[in-house]
Write a protein that holds these residues in place. Structure first.
Motif, PDB file in Angstrom:
ATOM      1  N   VAL A  42       0.863  -1.179   0.000  1.00  0.00           N
ATOM      2  CA  VAL A  42       0.000   0.000   0.000  1.00  0.00           C
ATOM      3  C   VAL A  42       0.902   1.233   0.000  1.00  0.00           C
ATOM      4  O   VAL A  42       1.736   1.400   0.891  1.00  0.00           O
ATOM      5  CB  VAL A  42      -0.937   0.030   1.229  1.00  0.00           C
ATOM      6  N   CYS A  43       0.727   2.085  -1.001  1.00  0.00           N
ATOM      7  CA  CYS A  43       1.520   3.312  -1.095  1.00  0.00           C
ATOM      8  C   CYS A  43       1.254   4.195   0.124  1.00  0.00           C
ATOM      9  O   CYS A  43       0.096   4.384   0.514  1.00  0.00           O
ATOM     10  CB  CYS A  43       1.168   4.066  -2.384  1.00  0.00           C
ATOM     11  N   SER A  44       2.306   4.734   0.703  1.00  0.00           N
ATOM     12  CA  SER A  44       2.148   5.591   1.885  1.00  0.00           C
ATOM     13  C   SER A  44       1.594   6.966   1.520  1.00  0.00           C
ATOM     14  O   SER A  44       1.207   7.729   2.395  1.00  0.00           O
ATOM     15  CB  SER A  44       3.491   5.745   2.610  1.00  0.00           C
ATOM     16  N   HIS A  45       1.509   7.267   0.250  1.00  0.00           N
ATOM     17  CA  HIS A  45       0.968   8.557  -0.185  1.00  0.00           C
ATOM     18  C   HIS A  45      -0.507   8.466  -0.553  1.00  0.00           C
ATOM     19  O   HIS A  45      -1.325   9.246  -0.091  1.00  0.00           O
ATOM     20  CB  HIS A  45       1.763   9.101  -1.378  1.00  0.00           C
ATOM     21  N   ALA A  46      -0.863   7.497  -1.393  1.00  0.00           N
ATOM     22  CA  ALA A  46      -2.219   7.472  -1.937  1.00  0.00           C
ATOM     23  C   ALA A  46      -3.020   6.226  -1.576  1.00  0.00           C
ATOM     24  O   ALA A  46      -4.158   6.088  -1.995  1.00  0.00           O
ATOM     25  CB  ALA A  46      -2.177   7.609  -3.453  1.00  0.00           C
ATOM     26  N   GLU A  47      -2.429   5.305  -0.828  1.00  0.00           N
ATOM     27  CA  GLU A  47      -3.115   4.095  -0.386  1.00  0.00           C
ATOM     28  C   GLU A  47      -3.689   3.263  -1.531  1.00  0.00           C
ATOM     29  O   GLU A  47      -4.844   2.840  -1.500  1.00  0.00           O
ATOM     30  CB  GLU A  47      -4.174   4.435   0.662  1.00  0.00           C
ATOM     31  N   VAL A  48      -2.868   3.054  -2.554  1.00  0.00           N
ATOM     32  CA  VAL A  48      -3.201   2.138  -3.646  1.00  0.00           C
ATOM     33  C   VAL A  48      -2.145   1.042  -3.665  1.00  0.00           C
ATOM     34  O   VAL A  48      -1.081   1.165  -3.057  1.00  0.00           O
ATOM     35  CB  VAL A  48      -3.268   2.856  -5.021  1.00  0.00           C
ATOM     36  N   VAL A  71      13.055  -0.853  -2.926  1.00  0.00           N
ATOM     37  CA  VAL A  71      12.479  -2.139  -2.515  1.00  0.00           C
ATOM     38  C   VAL A  71      13.277  -2.805  -1.402  1.00  0.00           C
ATOM     39  O   VAL A  71      12.771  -3.692  -0.731  1.00  0.00           O
ATOM     40  CB  VAL A  71      12.317  -3.111  -3.707  1.00  0.00           C
ATOM     41  N   ARG A  72      14.514  -2.381  -1.181  1.00  0.00           N
ATOM     42  CA  ARG A  72      15.339  -2.961  -0.121  1.00  0.00           C
ATOM     43  C   ARG A  72      15.049  -2.355   1.242  1.00  0.00           C
ATOM     44  O   ARG A  72      15.177  -3.020   2.259  1.00  0.00           O
ATOM     45  CB  ARG A  72      16.820  -2.779  -0.459  1.00  0.00           C
ATOM     46  N   THR A  73      14.649  -1.066   1.266  1.00  0.00           N
ATOM     47  CA  THR A  73      14.465  -0.356   2.532  1.00  0.00           C
ATOM     48  C   THR A  73      13.042   0.136   2.754  1.00  0.00           C
ATOM     49  O   THR A  73      12.681   0.467   3.881  1.00  0.00           O
ATOM     50  CB  THR A  73      15.389   0.872   2.594  1.00  0.00           C
ATOM     51  N   GLY A  74      12.252   0.249   1.680  1.00  0.00           N
ATOM     52  CA  GLY A  74      10.910   0.803   1.775  1.00  0.00           C
ATOM     53  C   GLY A  74      10.883   2.322   1.801  1.00  0.00           C
ATOM     54  O   GLY A  74       9.822   2.931   1.826  1.00  0.00           O
ATOM     55  N   LYS A  75      12.047   2.949   1.783  1.00  0.00           N
ATOM     56  CA  LYS A  75      12.108   4.410   1.846  1.00  0.00           C
ATOM     57  C   LYS A  75      11.736   5.029   0.501  1.00  0.00           C
ATOM     58  O   LYS A  75      12.113   4.514  -0.545  1.00  0.00           O
ATOM     59  CB  LYS A  75      13.506   4.871   2.245  1.00  0.00           C
ATOM     60  N   PRO A  76      11.008   6.153   0.551  1.00  0.00           N
ATOM     61  CA  PRO A  76      10.667   6.828  -0.700  1.00  0.00           C
ATOM     62  C   PRO A  76      11.922   7.435  -1.327  1.00  0.00           C
ATOM     63  O   PRO A  76      12.773   7.981  -0.624  1.00  0.00           O
ATOM     64  CB  PRO A  76       9.675   7.910  -0.277  1.00  0.00           C
ATOM     65  N   THR A  77      12.026   7.305  -2.648  1.00  0.00           N
ATOM     66  CA  THR A  77      13.163   7.877  -3.361  1.00  0.00           C
ATOM     67  C   THR A  77      12.711   8.982  -4.305  1.00  0.00           C
ATOM     68  O   THR A  77      13.528   9.574  -4.991  1.00  0.00           O
ATOM     69  CB  THR A  77      13.920   6.800  -4.165  1.00  0.00           C
ATOM     70  N   ALA A  81       5.436  10.803  -2.237  1.00  0.00           N
ATOM     71  CA  ALA A  81       5.506  10.094  -0.943  1.00  0.00           C
ATOM     72  C   ALA A  81       6.671  10.621  -0.111  1.00  0.00           C
ATOM     73  O   ALA A  81       7.748  10.889  -0.643  1.00  0.00           O
ATOM     74  CB  ALA A  81       5.654   8.594  -1.158  1.00  0.00           C
ATOM     75  N   THR A  82       6.444  10.745   1.189  1.00  0.00           N
ATOM     76  CA  THR A  82       7.496  11.166   2.111  1.00  0.00           C
ATOM     77  C   THR A  82       7.703  10.149   3.228  1.00  0.00           C
ATOM     78  O   THR A  82       8.693  10.209   3.939  1.00  0.00           O
ATOM     79  CB  THR A  82       7.173  12.537   2.735  1.00  0.00           C
ATOM     80  N   LYS A  83       6.771   9.217   3.390  1.00  0.00           N
ATOM     81  CA  LYS A  83       6.860   8.206   4.446  1.00  0.00           C
ATOM     82  C   LYS A  83       7.242   6.864   3.834  1.00  0.00           C
ATOM     83  O   LYS A  83       6.728   6.496   2.772  1.00  0.00           O
ATOM     84  CB  LYS A  83       5.530   8.065   5.175  1.00  0.00           C
TER      85      LYS A  83
END
Length: 105
Positions: A42-48, A71-77, A81-83
């Motif tokens: 689930v995208c942390s920005h738009a929940e899709v 995909v290794r850390t889950g961090k937004p690049t 998305a910021t979360k």
């Protein structure tokens, strides 16, 4: 740590993603650069569903607004998305893919 069998390695497209459910939790299995990763689907920005997005290098791009996640850390690049999204441990046994939702390492 409890691992759950989720699919076969061959079910995950090369440089692509597959959405699965693990104990009612949506998980995106991503094959990128020859490795399989698991992150919250689930995208942390738009929940899709992120599993419907594009994979390139070690990045999964959300199909709706283009947020990118490592995909290794889950961090937004990439915005918007910021979360980060949670990542999960993956274990391969033969041709079977297992995922653990446990926070333990």
């Amino acid at each position: 740590m409890s691992f759950v069998k989720v699919c076969k390695v061959g079910d995950i497209p090369e440089d692509g993603a597959l959405g699965v459910e693990v104990d009612d939790t949506p998980v995106a299995l991503v094959r990128a650069e020859g490795e399989i990763h698991a992150l919250h689907d689930v995208c942390s920005h738009a929940e899709v569903r992120l599993s419907e997005g594009e994979v390139y290098d070690s990045t999964l791009e959300c199909w709706l607004h283009g947020s990118c996640f490592d995909v290794r850390t889950g961090k937004p690049t990439g915005p918007p998305a910021t979360k980060p999204v949670p990542v999960y441990q993956v274990k391969i046994d033969g041709d079977d893919v297992y995922v653990s939702l446990s926070k333990e390492s």
